[in-house]
Design a protein around this motif. Structure first.
Motif, mmCIF file in Angstrom:
data_model
loop_
_atom_site.group_PDB
_atom_site.id
_atom_site.type_symbol
_atom_site.label_atom_id
_atom_site.label_comp_id
_atom_site.label_asym_id
_atom_site.label_seq_id
_atom_site.Cartn_x
_atom_site.Cartn_y
_atom_site.Cartn_z
ATOM 1 N N ASN A 7 0.835 -1.205 0.000
ATOM 2 C CA ASN A 7 0.000 0.000 0.000
ATOM 3 C C ASN A 7 0.870 1.257 0.000
ATOM 4 O OD1 ASN A 7 -2.266 -1.689 0.042
ATOM 5 N ND2 ASN A 7 -2.263 -1.747 2.260
ATOM 6 N N ASN A 8 0.796 2.065 1.036
ATOM 7 C CA ASN A 8 1.562 3.314 1.107
ATOM 8 C C ASN A 8 2.775 3.213 2.025
ATOM 9 O OD1 ASN A 8 -0.146 4.677 -0.636
ATOM 10 N ND2 ASN A 8 -1.517 5.300 1.000
ATOM 11 N N LEU A 9 3.189 2.000 2.380
ATOM 12 C CA LEU A 9 4.323 1.782 3.283
ATOM 13 C C LEU A 9 5.589 1.527 2.466
ATOM 14 C CD1 LEU A 9 4.943 1.548 6.334
ATOM 15 C CD2 LEU A 9 4.606 -0.907 6.093
ATOM 16 N N TYR A 10 6.621 2.339 2.738
ATOM 17 C CA TYR A 10 7.867 2.279 1.966
ATOM 18 C C TYR A 10 9.085 2.221 2.881
ATOM 19 C CZ TYR A 10 5.283 3.774 -2.178
ATOM 20 O OH TYR A 10 4.412 3.854 -3.228
ATOM 21 N N ILE A 11 10.149 1.626 2.351
ATOM 22 C CA ILE A 11 11.474 1.751 2.950
ATOM 23 C C ILE A 11 12.274 2.619 1.994
ATOM 24 C CG2 ILE A 11 13.621 0.613 3.583
ATOM 25 C CD1 ILE A 11 12.019 -1.807 4.419
ATOM 26 N N GLU A 12 12.845 3.684 2.539
ATOM 27 C CA GLU A 12 13.694 4.581 1.758
ATOM 28 C C GLU A 12 15.071 4.618 2.395
ATOM 29 O OE1 GLU A 12 11.918 8.427 1.323
ATOM 30 O OE2 GLU A 12 10.030 7.597 0.583
ATOM 31 N N SER A 13 16.054 5.041 1.622
ATOM 32 C CA SER A 13 17.395 5.210 2.185
ATOM 33 C C SER A 13 17.919 6.577 1.790
ATOM 34 C CB SER A 13 18.341 4.117 1.704
ATOM 35 O OG SER A 13 18.570 4.236 0.322
ATOM 36 N N ASP A 14 18.808 7.086 2.640
ATOM 37 C CA ASP A 14 19.420 8.389 2.349
ATOM 38 C C ASP A 14 20.938 8.288 2.308
ATOM 39 O OD1 ASP A 14 20.165 8.123 4.985
ATOM 40 O OD2 ASP A 14 19.025 9.837 5.701
ATOM 41 N N GLY A 15 21.447 7.082 2.143
ATOM 42 C CA GLY A 15 22.889 6.889 2.094
ATOM 43 C C GLY A 15 23.507 6.570 3.441
ATOM 44 N N THR A 47 19.857 -1.174 9.066
ATOM 45 C CA THR A 47 19.823 -2.200 8.018
ATOM 46 C C THR A 47 18.395 -2.364 7.499
ATOM 47 O OG1 THR A 47 19.358 -4.019 9.543
ATOM 48 C CG2 THR A 47 21.699 -3.507 9.136
ATOM 49 N N VAL A 48 18.274 -2.928 6.305
ATOM 50 C CA VAL A 48 16.957 -3.234 5.748
ATOM 51 C C VAL A 48 16.258 -4.254 6.639
ATOM 52 C CG1 VAL A 48 15.752 -4.293 3.798
ATOM 53 C CG2 VAL A 48 17.615 -2.697 3.375
ATOM 54 N N GLY A 49 17.016 -5.224 7.130
ATOM 55 C CA GLY A 49 16.445 -6.261 7.994
ATOM 56 C C GLY A 49 15.799 -5.686 9.241
ATOM 57 N N SER A 50 16.423 -4.707 9.850
ATOM 58 C CA SER A 50 15.853 -4.116 11.066
ATOM 59 C C SER A 50 14.597 -3.306 10.732
ATOM 60 C CB SER A 50 16.887 -3.268 11.808
ATOM 61 O OG SER A 50 17.393 -2.232 11.000
ATOM 62 N N ALA A 51 14.552 -2.686 9.568
ATOM 63 C CA ALA A 51 13.339 -1.981 9.140
ATOM 64 C C ALA A 51 12.205 -2.974 8.890
ATOM 65 C CB ALA A 51 13.616 -1.158 7.887
ATOM 66 N N LEU A 52 12.528 -4.116 8.287
ATOM 67 C CA LEU A 52 11.514 -5.139 8.050
ATOM 68 C C LEU A 52 11.016 -5.749 9.357
ATOM 69 C CD1 LEU A 52 12.952 -6.852 4.870
ATOM 70 C CD2 LEU A 52 10.976 -5.325 5.031
ATOM 71 N N ASN A 53 11.898 -5.870 10.350
ATOM 72 C CA ASN A 53 11.459 -6.354 11.668
ATOM 73 C C ASN A 53 10.418 -5.409 12.266
ATOM 74 O OD1 ASN A 53 12.940 -8.710 11.753
ATOM 75 N ND2 ASN A 53 14.702 -7.742 12.717
ATOM 76 N N LYS A 54 10.573 -4.114 12.029
ATOM 77 C CA LYS A 54 9.592 -3.141 12.502
ATOM 78 C C LYS A 54 8.250 -3.353 11.797
ATOM 79 C CE LYS A 54 7.741 0.557 14.322
ATOM 80 N NZ LYS A 54 7.284 0.609 15.692
#
Length: 88
Positions: A7-15, A47-54
């Motif tokens: 839906n409207n949930l995203y993971i973004e990165s800023d470097g 990490t991406v993994g920690s964002a996915l855990n959230k």
């Protein structure tokens, strides 16, 4: 990087970090007339993994399970869905 989880949930990165955001569908117009999407930030992660855990934790908090067994099946389903759609 900007990856849609659902839906409207995203993971973004800023470097430097990964940011979990949910876009509200609303926009703000600045003084210069430029429009900006409005969003809710759920957190900043190393990490991406920690964002996915959230994401998993958020889904568990919204669960309607009434027993531990139901909750465990739901968590397993969420993890399987994430693993099937996201390759880290």
């Amino acid at each position: 990087m900007k990856v849609c989880i659902e839906n409207n949930l995203y993971i973004e990165s800023d470097g430097m970090q990964f940011i979990l955001k949910e876009y509200t569908g609303k926009q703000s117009v600045g003084e210069n007339g430029k429009t900006t999407d409005l969003y809710k930030t759920y957190g900043y992660y190393p990490t991406v993994g920690s964002a996915l855990n959230k994401v998993v934790k958020m889904k568990v908090m919204d669960s309607t399970a009434h027993t531990l067994g139901e909750l465990l099946r739901e968590v397993e389903g969420i993890r399987e869905y994430i693993e099937s759609t996201v390759t880290i």
